[in-house]
Write an enzyme that holds these catalytic residues in place. Sequence first.
Site, PDB file in Angstrom:
ATOM      1  N   LYS A  36      57.909  43.046  -3.627  1.00 36.26           N
ATOM      2  CA  LYS A  36      57.773  43.051  -5.491  1.00 36.26           C
ATOM      3  C   LYS A  36      56.157  43.360  -5.591  1.00 36.26           C
ATOM      4  CE  LYS A  36      56.646  37.689  -4.540  1.00 36.26           C
ATOM      5  NZ  LYS A  36      57.135  36.425  -5.483  1.00 36.26           N
ATOM      6  N   TYR A  65      25.107  46.532 -16.112  1.00 32.34           N
ATOM      7  CA  TYR A  65      25.217  46.071 -17.254  1.00 32.34           C
ATOM      8  C   TYR A  65      24.803  44.254 -16.904  1.00 32.34           C
ATOM      9  CZ  TYR A  65      28.661  48.927 -18.619  1.00 32.34           C
ATOM     10  OH  TYR A  65      29.446  50.482 -19.285  1.00 32.34           O
ATOM     11  N   MET A 113      33.835  49.020 -14.845  1.00 31.60           N
ATOM     12  CA  MET A 113      35.618  48.829 -15.166  1.00 31.60           C
ATOM     13  C   MET A 113      35.903  49.982 -13.868  1.00 31.60           C
ATOM     14  SD  MET A 113      37.034  50.486 -18.581  1.00 31.60           S
ATOM     15  CE  MET A 113      37.146  48.519 -19.280  1.00 31.60           C
ATOM     16  N   ARG A 141      59.585  25.295 -10.398  1.00 30.87           N
ATOM     17  CA  ARG A 141      58.796  26.079 -10.742  1.00 30.87           C
ATOM     18  C   ARG A 141      60.369  26.609 -11.468  1.00 30.87           C
ATOM     19  NH1 ARG A 141      56.303  30.790  -7.370  1.00 30.87           N
ATOM     20  NH2 ARG A 141      58.115  31.404  -7.005  1.00 30.87           N
TER      21      ARG A 141
END
Length: 819
Positions: A489, A714, A763, A586
């Site tokens: 998965k 940044y 990013m 769950r």
Amino acid sequence: MIQTLHPDQIAAITSGTISLGKTPVEIKRISIDSRQVIDPAHTLFVALVGAKIDGAKFIPQLIKEGLTCFLVSENYAGTNAEVTWIRVADTRQALQQVAAFQRSLFQKPLIGITGSNGKTIVKEWLGQILAEHYSVAKSPKSYNSQVGVPLSVFGMESYHQVAVMEVGISKAGEMKALEKILKPQLGIFTNIGAAHDEGFPSRKEKIREKLQLFQDSEFLIYCRDQLELTEEIQSWIPLEKQIAWSDRAGADFTRSLKVQDQGARIILMKADLSTFTFFTQFADRASLENITHAIVGALTLGMPADLIQQGLTHLKPIEMRLSLKAGINDCMLIDDTYSNDLEGLRIALDFMKLQRKKRRKILILSDLLQQGPSEHWAPEVLRLIQAHEIDLVIGVGRELTVIGEHLDDKAQFFETTDSLLNWLKPEFFHQDLILVTGARAFGFESVINLLQQRIHGTVLEINLNALTHNFNFFKKRLNPQTKVMVMVKAFAYGGGAVEIANHLQSMGVDYLAVAYTDEGVTLRQHGIQLPIMVLNPLEESFHFLRQFDLEPVVFSLDFFQKLNLWAAEQHALLKIHLDFDTGMHRLGFEEEDMKALREQIIASKNLELASIYTHLVGADEQIHEEFSREQLEKFQQMKDILLQGLDKKPLIHALNSGGIIRFPEFQWDMVRLGIGLYGVEVTGGFDAELQSVSTLKTTVSQVKTLMPGETVGYSRKGLMENGGKIATLPIGYADGFDRRFSNGKGYVLIQGKKAAVVGNVCMDMVMVDVSGMEVKAGDEAIVYGEEISLKALAENIGTIPYELLTNISSRVKRVYYLD
């Protein structure tokens, strides 16, 4: 191929008992892998017993394919009178005995290479140098084990003039069998280090064990500057057999090095003051050590110095692996551009055979320069091409054209790589599987560059051999009958579900599991045939379950009713898996659901129960052991209640990767292997036993020198108080490099040294501190892998390895390889 043998000869060599079949057979090939048989009528299949599988399992299918001679254990029950059976006490030992016999027929020099590091590189480089003057046989890749050495010997042909074989051992007692096989006339002991120390009482004992390989050798080459190694060699090997080189005076060869901008000059002076000077483009210490071993080996064999220099000129870094890469126009590329001999070609074609099907199978191949004249190798190349049903052969070189008349319109030939590149048009290739393999001199890297898909400068490398190693680690801890379901998965934990699932399928895994239906659909569309369990099937995807033969997890009475109603309306029969909630809270059935669930199962004509399972919530941690055992006991009770009155018993499973380690007594019928397969041992008890499967790497885009007080990134979060140098890397949080690694929480390795993150992760980029390091644009940066613990990185930012693995973006190129 081997020298032709008859079954009665093999029985005599192995002290086996023979039952002759009705069809006479001449043995020209030996195989231990049922998938690699290309000439059944002349092949002996040796049924080895491995950690994960018994080779005898494949005998019935091989008989159907026409194979008529088998070497099996004496307790094998096969009685087919049509075929020949050779029964022995130990099939691996018998394989080695046959190899020893074949070796005895080779009357030319054989060089044996062992040591802790550099064996494969020295073998490859020495083989390349010797190929300037001789026809060379050498062990493929890292075939140096108890099975790999015999297989290497089977690749030695009568036309070869010299053989170069590497030998590796991991524990005491292993070298004796390999020495009996090889009996090298010339030995090279590369060095001694910490590798496999755990398999020996001491480092000295490890050296002595390795020295057994050379007990009957005429000469042994070694570096006298390695004092621990030298001490043992001088104690155990007669002086007249020693050929020592050293950077200090007094050895058989005294070495002087002059490192230059574009390489290094190696000067070797013999005791009689005769001198040899060589130049190589390599300048690092390890490469120069390996090259010196190779040069001294070639000189000892009597090779002229000018031809040795010619071979050195062609040496390039050895990428000892097959790589599977995404190609243009939905093609897949197998990059084997380091290999150029028959054994390497056989291995590459076998690897090609295991890949998922594409529109065409295309082989781009050069002359086999290391194999001598074409009459020695061209007939076997043709047989391999035909046996593997290659749709198109693209050949480069003057010798390959001899096979063209037998391939009709399925071949295209070029004299040079440049002429091939001028002809190649990307639009010609579409949904093809392309194997590119050739001699270094042909520069096939340019062919790979033309056909390779360009996605991103950052690469996630997946080591399929490490994946196999980790699978075997867990498999050895299971009962022989216990099945294994592997979780693929979340893009196979970031590694790429289709390619990893395809490899798992070839390994004999029993089941796969995915999170969502669309993941299962993708696997089916790419040729995956294993049973697939879907953990979170949605109601709107029911029709895909039937169409693609997927097996949904059912977790509530309501969901059971909906799926059963749909299946009845569609006249469909679906296999289902039941999830029991024993503490995860769950999804899953509760204990009070058992009676009603049993009634629904009995009443249903359209849902077939495949398995029952539960999730352990804390198998990773010792602190939760008591709760885990409570879960397992509760699961035992719940499944016993459900199974009362059911005619068919489904598979029962509860253990995940951590559970396999902590609770082996609860294996039941199957286990589910997840993060452990990918190299993360979550209990912490066996970290050293697993191998890192994934390596995330990128390259330096630019290096900047900053003044004291300047800031980086940044929000000016990165302050260079004392100034220094930063390197910008083309990886950011959009690629999966977590933003929490900002401001020194994360780091990469450049030139083996840590470079901490400076400022905020962007990013698409990140800046790291390389002050005091000689870093330039294009240098490689390791984000995580064997040298950087994924667990440690995760702990630094308060998360788990699962998150880091699954966050790797799809825009990061995946490359799959066998080392």
